[in-house]
Design a protein around this motif. Structure first.
Motif, PDB file in Angstrom:
ATOM      1  N   TYR A  31       1.493   4.589  -2.348  1.00  0.00           N
ATOM      2  CA  TYR A  31       2.316   5.296  -1.366  1.00  0.00           C
ATOM      3  C   TYR A  31       3.747   4.778  -1.362  1.00  0.00           C
ATOM      4  O   TYR A  31       4.683   5.544  -1.100  1.00  0.00           O
ATOM      5  N   GLU A  32       3.930   3.481  -1.617  1.00  0.00           N
ATOM      6  CA  GLU A  32       5.296   2.954  -1.695  1.00  0.00           C
ATOM      7  C   GLU A  32       6.040   3.536  -2.894  1.00  0.00           C
ATOM      8  O   GLU A  32       7.237   3.748  -2.843  1.00  0.00           O
ATOM      9  N   SER A  33       5.305   3.805  -3.990  1.00  0.00           N
ATOM     10  CA  SER A  33       5.955   4.410  -5.162  1.00  0.00           C
ATOM     11  C   SER A  33       6.385   5.852  -4.885  1.00  0.00           C
ATOM     12  O   SER A  33       7.232   6.393  -5.587  1.00  0.00           O
ATOM     13  N   GLN A  34       5.802   6.461  -3.855  1.00  0.00           N
ATOM     14  CA  GLN A  34       6.193   7.814  -3.477  1.00  0.00           C
ATOM     15  C   GLN A  34       7.378   7.811  -2.519  1.00  0.00           C
ATOM     16  O   GLN A  34       7.779   8.857  -2.030  1.00  0.00           O
ATOM     17  N   GLY A  35       7.919   6.622  -2.215  1.00  0.00           N
ATOM     18  CA  GLY A  35       9.118   6.544  -1.397  1.00  0.00           C
ATOM     19  C   GLY A  35       8.900   6.081   0.027  1.00  0.00           C
ATOM     20  O   GLY A  35       9.849   6.040   0.805  1.00  0.00           O
ATOM     21  N   MET A  36       7.674   5.731   0.393  1.00  0.00           N
ATOM     22  CA  MET A  36       7.423   5.248   1.750  1.00  0.00           C
ATOM     23  C   MET A  36       7.697   3.749   1.811  1.00  0.00           C
ATOM     24  O   MET A  36       7.541   3.047   0.823  1.00  0.00           O
ATOM     25  N   ASP A  37       8.094   3.266   3.016  1.00  0.00           N
ATOM     26  CA  ASP A  37       8.209   1.817   3.162  1.00  0.00           C
ATOM     27  C   ASP A  37       6.810   1.245   3.431  1.00  0.00           C
ATOM     28  O   ASP A  37       5.841   1.995   3.588  1.00  0.00           O
ATOM     29  N   SER A  38       6.686  -0.079   3.470  1.00  0.00           N
ATOM     30  CA  SER A  38       5.353  -0.687   3.557  1.00  0.00           C
ATOM     31  C   SER A  38       4.644  -0.339   4.858  1.00  0.00           C
ATOM     32  O   SER A  38       3.419  -0.159   4.874  1.00  0.00           O
ATOM     33  N   SER A  42       1.135   1.621   4.871  1.00  0.00           N
ATOM     34  CA  SER A  42      -0.039   1.041   5.523  1.00  0.00           C
ATOM     35  C   SER A  42      -0.648   2.026   6.505  1.00  0.00           C
ATOM     36  O   SER A  42      -1.884   2.180   6.564  1.00  0.00           O
ATOM     37  N   MET A  43       0.192   2.680   7.280  1.00  0.00           N
ATOM     38  CA  MET A  43      -0.319   3.668   8.240  1.00  0.00           C
ATOM     39  C   MET A  43      -0.999   4.830   7.522  1.00  0.00           C
ATOM     40  O   MET A  43      -2.024   5.340   7.980  1.00  0.00           O
ATOM     41  N   LYS A  44      -0.446   5.254   6.398  1.00  0.00           N
ATOM     42  CA  LYS A  44      -1.036   6.356   5.620  1.00  0.00           C
ATOM     43  C   LYS A  44      -2.399   5.945   5.067  1.00  0.00           C
ATOM     44  O   LYS A  44      -3.348   6.740   5.092  1.00  0.00           O
ATOM     45  N   VAL A  45      -2.524   4.711   4.581  1.00  0.00           N
ATOM     46  CA  VAL A  45      -3.805   4.229   4.065  1.00  0.00           C
ATOM     47  C   VAL A  45      -4.840   4.184   5.182  1.00  0.00           C
ATOM     48  O   VAL A  45      -5.975   4.618   5.006  1.00  0.00           O
ATOM     49  N   ILE A  46      -4.434   3.705   6.355  1.00  0.00           N
ATOM     50  CA  ILE A  46      -5.358   3.660   7.496  1.00  0.00           C
ATOM     51  C   ILE A  46      -5.759   5.068   7.904  1.00  0.00           C
ATOM     52  O   ILE A  46      -6.932   5.346   8.191  1.00  0.00           O
ATOM     53  N   GLU A  47      -4.821   5.989   7.915  1.00  0.00           N
ATOM     54  CA  GLU A  47      -5.109   7.383   8.270  1.00  0.00           C
ATOM     55  C   GLU A  47      -6.103   7.999   7.278  1.00  0.00           C
ATOM     56  O   GLU A  47      -7.056   8.673   7.685  1.00  0.00           O
ATOM     57  N   ASP A  48      -5.891   7.744   5.984  1.00  0.00           N
ATOM     58  CA  ASP A  48      -6.815   8.269   4.971  1.00  0.00           C
ATOM     59  C   ASP A  48      -8.214   7.695   5.149  1.00  0.00           C
ATOM     60  O   ASP A  48      -9.214   8.402   5.012  1.00  0.00           O
TER      61      ASP A  48
END
Length: 121
Positions: A31-38, A42-48
């Motif tokens: 997700y960081e490689s897609q331009g998100m900050d850490s 992290s929030m996206k990983v938790i959401e998934d």
């Protein structure tokens, strides 16, 4: 005489090979490689993870799963034991009460020994 047409299967991964799930660090770096900050990654990983967990729990497969039923019974049993233990701990006296009981029983024991000393002498 003609030979039959035979196809040879390709050599590669076996269909029964287990899939390797990505680690949390790998997901965050994705997700960081897609331009998100850490923080956002992290929030996206938790959401998934929450979405996947909700999907498994709410699917019809989980209801008839024997392991899930056993786990649920074990969790209920542990919860009941913890409730009973909590009630027992709440009914026990605290440090101050225990100290006061010790002082009172010590004084009573001392008086009892003093009284018996006079009877035997």
């Amino acid at each position: 005489m003609e030979l039959p047409n035979i196809t040879i299967p390709k050599v590669g991964q076996k269909p029964s090979a287990k899939l390797k799930f990505p680690t949390p660090k790998e997901l965050i770096s994705h997700y960081e490689s897609q331009g998100m900050d850490s923080q956002e990654a992290s929030m996206k990983v938790i959401e998934d993870l929450q979405k996947a967990l909700f999907g498994v729990v709410s699917s019809g497969k989980g209801r008839n799963d024997k392991l899930l039923a056993e786990s649920s019974k074990k969790i209920d049993s542990i919860s009941n034991r913890l409730t009973v233990l909590d009630l027992k701990l709440d009914s026990k006296p605290g440090y101050v009460e225990t100290f006061a009981i010790g002082l009172a029983s010590g004084a009573a024991l001392k008086e009892t020994c003093q009284g018996m000393k006079h009877q035997f002498v």
